[in-house]
Write a protein that holds these residues in place. Sequence first.
Motif, PDB file in Angstrom:
ATOM      1  N   ASP A  41       7.405  -6.559  -0.162  1.00  0.00           N
ATOM      2  CA  ASP A  41       7.290  -5.227  -0.746  1.00  0.00           C
ATOM      3  C   ASP A  41       8.349  -4.297  -0.172  1.00  0.00           C
ATOM      4  O   ASP A  41       8.999  -4.608   0.819  1.00  0.00           O
TER       5      ASP A  41
ATOM      6  N   LYS B  56       8.647  -0.693   1.169  1.00  0.00           N
ATOM      7  CA  LYS B  56       7.726   0.354   1.624  1.00  0.00           C
ATOM      8  C   LYS B  56       8.343   1.742   1.631  1.00  0.00           C
ATOM      9  O   LYS B  56       7.642   2.729   1.465  1.00  0.00           O
TER      10      LYS B  56
ATOM     11  N   GLY C 144       2.893   3.532   0.453  1.00  0.00           N
ATOM     12  CA  GLY C 144       2.029   2.352   0.318  1.00  0.00           C
ATOM     13  C   GLY C 144       2.809   1.161  -0.207  1.00  0.00           C
ATOM     14  O   GLY C 144       2.379   0.012  -0.072  1.00  0.00           O
TER      15      GLY C 144
ATOM     16  N   TYR D 166      -4.017 -11.226   4.394  1.00  0.00           N
ATOM     17  CA  TYR D 166      -2.646 -10.814   4.136  1.00  0.00           C
ATOM     18  C   TYR D 166      -1.943 -10.856   5.484  1.00  0.00           C
ATOM     19  O   TYR D 166      -2.289 -10.093   6.376  1.00  0.00           O
TER      20      TYR D 166
ATOM     21  N   ASN E  26      -3.872  -7.988   7.449  1.00  0.00           N
ATOM     22  CA  ASN E  26      -4.707  -7.129   6.603  1.00  0.00           C
ATOM     23  C   ASN E  26      -5.801  -8.005   6.031  1.00  0.00           C
ATOM     24  O   ASN E  26      -5.567  -9.180   5.710  1.00  0.00           O
TER      25      ASN E  26
ATOM     26  N   ARG F 293      -7.360  -8.065   3.197  1.00  0.00           N
ATOM     27  CA  ARG F 293      -7.445  -7.742   1.769  1.00  0.00           C
ATOM     28  C   ARG F 293      -6.147  -8.195   1.126  1.00  0.00           C
ATOM     29  O   ARG F 293      -5.231  -8.634   1.830  1.00  0.00           O
TER      30      ARG F 293
ATOM     31  N   GLY G 126      -2.616  -7.024  -0.863  1.00  0.00           N
ATOM     32  CA  GLY G 126      -1.757  -5.840  -0.753  1.00  0.00           C
ATOM     33  C   GLY G 126      -1.660  -5.095  -2.072  1.00  0.00           C
ATOM     34  O   GLY G 126      -1.979  -5.627  -3.127  1.00  0.00           O
ATOM     35  N   ASP G 127      -1.199  -3.877  -1.979  1.00  0.00           N
ATOM     36  CA  ASP G 127      -0.923  -3.069  -3.160  1.00  0.00           C
ATOM     37  C   ASP G 127       0.466  -2.476  -2.948  1.00  0.00           C
ATOM     38  O   ASP G 127       0.633  -1.693  -2.031  1.00  0.00           O
ATOM     39  N   PRO G 128       1.477  -2.892  -3.669  1.00  0.00           N
ATOM     40  CA  PRO G 128       1.509  -3.572  -4.965  1.00  0.00           C
ATOM     41  C   PRO G 128       1.688  -5.093  -4.928  1.00  0.00           C
ATOM     42  O   PRO G 128       2.007  -5.665  -5.973  1.00  0.00           O
ATOM     43  N   GLU G 129       1.445  -5.779  -3.807  1.00  0.00           N
ATOM     44  CA  GLU G 129       1.636  -7.233  -3.789  1.00  0.00           C
ATOM     45  C   GLU G 129       0.749  -7.939  -4.825  1.00  0.00           C
ATOM     46  O   GLU G 129       1.177  -8.898  -5.477  1.00  0.00           O
TER      47      GLU G 129
HETATM   48  N1  GLY Z   1       1.898  -2.802   0.377  1.00  0.00           N
HETATM   49  C1  GLY Z   1       1.387  -2.824   1.683  1.00  0.00           C
HETATM   50  C2  GLY Z   1      -0.076  -2.916   1.807  1.00  0.00           C
HETATM   51  O1  GLY Z   1      -0.814  -3.118   0.854  1.00  0.00           O
HETATM   52  O2  GLY Z   1      -0.553  -2.804   2.927  1.00  0.00           O
END
Ligand code: GLY
Length: 421
Positions: free
Chosen positions: A215, A217, A229, A272, A288, A290, A292-295
């Motif tokens: 991503d 950032k 994010g 993650y 993480n 969960r 990712g966003d936007p992964e």
């Molecule tokens: N794109 C990074 C995150 O979701 O933590």
Amino acid sequence: MNILLLGSGGRESALAWKMKQSKKCGALFIAPGNGGTPQFGENINLNPLDFEKIKDFSENNQIDLIVCGPELPAVNGIWDYFQSHPTIKVVAPSKIAANLEGSKFFAKQFMEKHQIPTASYIQVDAHNIEIGFEWFEKNQPPFVIKADGLAEGKGVVISDSKEDAKATLESFILNQKFGASSQNVVLEEFLEGIEFSIFVYTNGNEYVMLPNAKDYKRRFEGNIGLNTGGMGCISPVPFVDKALLEKVKNQIIEPTIKGLQKDKMPYFGFIYFGLILTKEGPKVIEYNCRLGDPETQVILPRIHSDIIELFERGFENTLSQYQVEISEDFATTVILASDGYPENYVKGFEIKGMENVNESIVFHAGTKLENNLVFTNGGRVMAITSMANSLNEALEKSYQSINQIHYKGKVFRNDIGFEFL
Ligand code: GLY
Ligand code: AMP
């Protein structure tokens, strides 16, 4: 299977989109959802942190499966809460396991104990802040200073001088910049290398590999400006080859899963791994608990397999025999944001032209639906995902689709993935 998905971002749009494609998907509710999720299910005005209301809703609507999108319900213990309601399965790590994201110090201790490669570190708090100051004297900048707890991605400071580092440490601990989250601080060795992310789905015992991603950032082109994010993402990551993946499996993923078992930390969800490829090999920057966003917006479109089957197999302990089918195509996503993000921005502008997008998937994030019109409702407004058999072509599609979408204050990065072209 009736499903309740928790969250409201682009990640949840992609999860809803993917689950809706499954033959196993019955009723799908999204709490609270966004302006795009009603395409896939019903938005429900429920706070993902109000477990009692979630339980009442789930019982009244014969929910079989709760899928937790963001980290906070997991860190607050949603998995543990539903252990006394065994007819409702929860895709999330247990509260103790979610500490891998919720506490940097906990994650560091876990990696140390299970010999998982990561930056060397010390932990400091108000009682031993002097040790932190000495550490800055003994070591060379850059210094990596991390608030222990969740800080919306703002809790990591990389400091180029002893003076700055000292001031940051004081602001974290003495001025409690992030409240309880910065009472404890982790000081880390600075690692040099290229970052990438690896994702798995696990039941804490078996796991399956999902597509990798990278991503972007920083807010502006050339990776400058404030951290966000995430402004865009690509998958797969061109430099992640079989040999590197083998190393990541042997040195990082498997010791992590074994560590979860040894430490008795139940886990039914995504991990993650935020990694960095250093001269000494891959190392963990962060965990993480969960997606990712936007992964997610590039990972899920590359998965052919049924995601609800993946969840089921996790609960049935048949994950290791499961071959997740992954497309060889590239997926790219570019975030359309609101001018001013990640600082102050104005929202409430009508978004037009989405119906003209044919070559990409529009995943809503900060949007809201009112009288069948869509308005901006957040900093990251939508993710425009495209697929093709080359990175170049996928990016071209995303950028062409972006030209079709209009709203006041539309901004985006025009160099997502360009370093690999
Ligand atoms: N794109 C990074 C995150 O979701 O933590
Ligand atoms: P985190 O919230 O732990 O992912 O950290 C945010 C960002 O800070 C990471 O994506 C890296 O770019 C950077 N970072 C964190 N830890 C280190 C480290 N030990 N060495 C170099 N960069 C780091």
